[in-house]
Each structure stands twice: as C-alpha cells, then as structure tokens.
Design a protein around this motif. Structure first.
Motif, PDB file in Angstrom:
ATOM      1  N   LEU A   1       0.768  -1.139   0.013  1.00  0.00           N
ATOM      2  CA  LEU A   1      -0.162  -0.002   0.130  1.00  0.00           C
ATOM      3  C   LEU A   1       0.981   1.118   0.242  1.00  0.00           C
ATOM      4  O   LEU A   1       0.585   2.298  -0.768  1.00  0.00           O
TER       5      LEU A   1
ATOM      6  N   THR B   1      -9.662  -3.240  -2.901  1.00  0.00           N
ATOM      7  CA  THR B   1      -8.273  -3.850  -2.336  1.00  0.00           C
ATOM      8  C   THR B   1      -8.688  -4.964  -1.485  1.00  0.00           C
ATOM      9  O   THR B   1      -9.289  -4.928  -0.413  1.00  0.00           O
TER      10      THR B   1
ATOM     11  N   TYR C   1      -0.346   2.296  -3.659  1.00  0.00           N
ATOM     12  CA  TYR C   1      -1.681   2.736  -3.679  1.00  0.00           C
ATOM     13  C   TYR C   1      -1.915   3.829  -4.435  1.00  0.00           C
ATOM     14  O   TYR C   1      -1.272   4.749  -4.464  1.00  0.00           O
TER      15      TYR C   1
END
Length: 479
Positions: free
Chosen positions: A60, A103, A64
């Motif tokens: 992440l 996610t 991300y």
C-alpha cells in the motif's frame, strides 16, 4: 524468498501471467509495465499473520493509487487477518467511493485456476435474494454445472437446503433467522465433492428434491443457448451478445465467433449484455474493443495512469486489427449493479467513437469502478494482495464514473431485469428496452445518483458470501 507482482485491472482478479505480471479487470493494459517494478519483499518466509500484514503494508505504501486516502494511524498489531487490516487502511478511500472493496487479499492458486481455465468449484449457479419476502432465486445457471444438470435454471427458486433429505431447512426460515449468510452457510463450502440435498421450484411450479454435488466446472463466457444471437426487430437484424465474464484467458475465441456471426448476417446494431459481468481480464476487454474497432486501428482505446511516483508505468492502449471486427452504428449495453470493471471499461472506451444518440446503457446503473488493481505475491504463503493502483480513461480522458456509468453516458434507459424470462428472449424487459433504444423509441433515463452499493438483480440483491473465493469475487452470485 521471492515475491511476484502481477498487474490486474478493475474487478479484482489476475490476468495474463506473463513475466510474472498479469492484468485483469476493467481498466488498464494487459501488457506488463515497461518501467522499473520494484516489488515489496516479504520480511520472512514465516507465514505469521504479522508478516503477511507487514507485506500488505509495504504494498500500500509504495503502490496505492490514492496515497492521501490511506489511514496511516492504523496499528498493524491490532489485526488478526490481512483483509481486516487492508479494509482499515483504505477506509478513507472507501468513504469517498474510490475503493469499494477493490483492495483485498486472495489466493494465488485460486486466481491462477480462474485465469487459465475459468475453473471454479460449485453447483454452477448464480443466486439473488429477496430480503423482504425471505426468498432466493437463480438469475443464471452455467450449462456445464451440476445445478443446471439437476434442472435448475434462470428463475428457479430455492426452497430448502440440507445435507440429507432428513434435515432440510427452508430458505424462508434460514433467511428469517440468519439472513443471506445463513443461506450461504447452508449451501456449504465451494469445494469439489460437497453435496447438498436441495428442494427447488422450477419456472411453472414443478418442485424437485434432489442431492446435488459440487464439482469443478468451467465458466463458459458465451452460453451456447443465448450467448450470441441475431434478433429480428421488425425486419431489422440486431446482434445480441451476452458476455458473462472476462475469464478465462482464452475466451477471445468465443468473442471472435460471435462477431463472425454478426458479420455474416450484416449486423450493424448491437445489444451487448453485461448485466451480470463483474469484469475480469483486461486483455479480453481489449480484444472486445478491437472487435468493435473496424476503421479505428491505431486510435486510442484507453489510457492507464498510476500515482505520481509511478507515472513511468502509465500506458496508452490503441485499437489493434481483428479480422472479425465491425463498426457498429448503434450499441445498447445492458447493465446492472453487477456490471463492473472490464465491462465498464469497454463501455466507457466506446463513448468517444459513437454519436451521442447511438450509445446507451439499458437496465440500471453500473457498479462504478474506473480503477484497477495490480497483484503482489507473497508466494510462500499463497497470498496475493490486490491493491488499487491505477485508473483508466477513454480517448477523451473521461473516466471518473465512481457513481456508475449513468453519470457519463450520453443516454440511458431504465429497465427491469426479468429473471422469469430467458436471457436472449426479445420480450425480456431489458432486451425489449434495448431494442426500443436501437429503434429510436423513447425510454426513461436511469437515475445517476449514488452508485451501486448493493448489486441488484430483478429487484433482488446478489447473494455473496462473507469470505468469497477468487471466482466468487469476480463472478457475482456464484455458487
């Protein structure tokens, strides 16, 4: 310890496994990025949850798409599962409808089976529930699944479920006491060999009680019954294509066969039925676009953009030549809240290439997923992190449809999904409305507000397990 990154698009599954990279879903390119691709390295081969969460955290932080919408106050030590940790980290993005469950953590092995062969284990049916009346219905059945072989099909109602005839529980009582998840639990795990004794009512009222066993079956994307048809609308030929899913990776052959049928019959107007298509492989979405791209080779199909620190990975995909391509004069796309990812990519990418009065969505608003996922592998633990990492736009740089495509489409026509009429039947409510649009007849617009938080099927909600398999994540309502 080795870790592999696989790129995936919108809906949430991996795609073509090439050079350890794959692209799947609704947005993005199916080719591996050309820039450097540093991959977070798992801290240890120990599969302790703390190590898996540490790996997810690294993914992440580096990749991300919305780094400003990550909750950095989350304490990894407070979580006992990777998914609950991911949900907490991306909560700010979810609150803005930027990451509505996109996610997630999944199994490398399950995804690979789905991508390579469209393989899944179950009855081969797709279910929706009516929470007001505590009823559960099939909205589709795969022909090579044991559910269809036992007599189940679109419109079938599940009445009771048990492990034997002696312990049947009515669906009404399951729903009343435990809600939809009680029905999911009663149907059992999605493992080959699991059997359930089921009482169900076919259309017309015939009631059957029988034991049905879950087996591995292939997810045929184009049904041999209704997948590709030429409809007669007052003497005009209209091509109808029901594309169930953008899996498996070799489904391009079925798409080409469908377009060959349309070309042979001189079809120029199309109904493309994505009503239950939750997405899948970007490579198949690109093939779909190429087949719609006669005369457009070399023009922009879609653009894929990542976060600023990964801009070297941005790509542009152009229309490529396909022998069976056609240039449709009008297209009506049938959609519901289950239409997501690769389905939305195809629709959005066609907007710049048709006149404003020649393209519409018909049915209800789509899911709203203009973003896609890459996959990051913690191979030793069979863990793949699917993280939202990119967004796709069309040739006009349009692609912010987080509340569904109704907000960006030139036209939309509201229609019911009549699960009691066969798919492919011109009298089915959504198909009839699509024919009205193609014929220049008036319709009522779809509401543009809100996006799709619950996938609706004929006024019912799609039955989804709390912990879906890879196939169930990609194929809404699959059991």
């Amino acid at each position: 310890m080795t870790t592999k990154r696989v790129s995936i698009s919108r809906i949430a599954l991996s795609a073509t496994l090439a050079l350890s990279l794959a692209a799947c879903g609704g947005g993005g390119s199916s080719t591996p990025p050309t820039g450097g691709t540093p991959t977070p390295t798992p801290p240890t081969s120990n599969c302790a949850i703390s190590n898996q969460i540490a790996f997810a955290n690294d993914v992440l932080n580096e990749w991300y798409l919305f780094p400003d919408l990550l909750d950095n106050s989350v304490n990894p030590a407070a979580f006992t599962s990777v998914q609950s940790y991911l949900d907490a980290r991306v909560a700010p993005a979810r609150a803005q409808s930027r990451d509505k469950g996109f996610t997630f953590a999944t199994s490398i092995a399950e995804e690979t089976a789905l991508i390579n062969s469209g393989s899944s284990a179950g009855f081969g049916i797709r279910l929706a529930f009516d929470s007001v009346n505590n009823r559960v219905f099939l909205f589709e059945a795969f022909e090579n699944g044991n559910g269809f072989q036992a007599g189940m099909d679109r419109g079938t109602e599940l009445l009771a479920i048990g492990t034997t005839s002696a312990n049947l529980q009515t669906v009404n009582s399951l729903m009343a006491t435990g809600g939809p998840q009680a029905v999911v639990n009663a149907l059992g795990p999605s493992d080959p060999g699991v059997s359930r004794f089921i009482r169900f009512a076919q259309l017309g009222g015939n009631v059957i009680e029988t034991s049905i066993t879950k087996t591995e079956f292939s997810l045929d994307p184009v049904s041999d019954r209704y997948g590709a048809l030429v409809l007669n609308d007052g003497g005009k030929k209209v091509g109808y294509l029901n594309f169930r899913t953008f899996f498996p990776s070799n489904a391009g052959g079925q798409l080409r066969d469908a377009f060959e049928l349309f070309n042979t019959n001189g079809v120029t107007e199309l109904i493309i039925d994505f009503r239950y298509n939750g997405g899948g492989l970007v490579s198949l979405a690109e093939t779909f676009g190429d087949l719609l791209g006669e005369g457009r080779v070399g023009q922009v199909w879609s653009r894929t953009t990542l976060r600023a620190s990964k801009s070297s990975e941005n790509t542009t995909r152009l229309f490529q030549n396909e022998a069976q391509s056609l240039q449709a004069t009008k297209i009506a796309f049938i959609t519901t809240g289950n239409s997501a990812s690769a389905s939305e990519l195809v629709i959005n990418s066609m907007i710049p290439y048709l006149n404003a009065d020649s393209i519409a969505i018909v049915g209800s608003n789509t899911s709203g997923k203009p973003v896609g996922q890459f996959g990051f592998d913690f191979a030793e633990c069979d863990l793949r992190i699917r993280a939202v990492t990119f967004q796709t736009v069309n040739a006009n740089n349009e692609g912010g449809y987080f509340t569904g495509l109704a907000s960006v489409m030139p036209n939309s026509c509201r229609a019911d999904d009549d699960i009691f009429t066969p798919l492919g039947d011109p009298t089915e409510a959504s198909i009839a409305t699509a024919l009205d649009f193609l014929g220049g007849r008036s319709c009522t617009a779809i509401s543009q507000g809100g996006g799709q938080t619950a996938q609706s099927v004929g006024g019912r909600e799609t039955l989804r397990p709390e912990f879906p398999t890879a196939a169930q994540f990609e194929i809404p309502g699959l059991f």
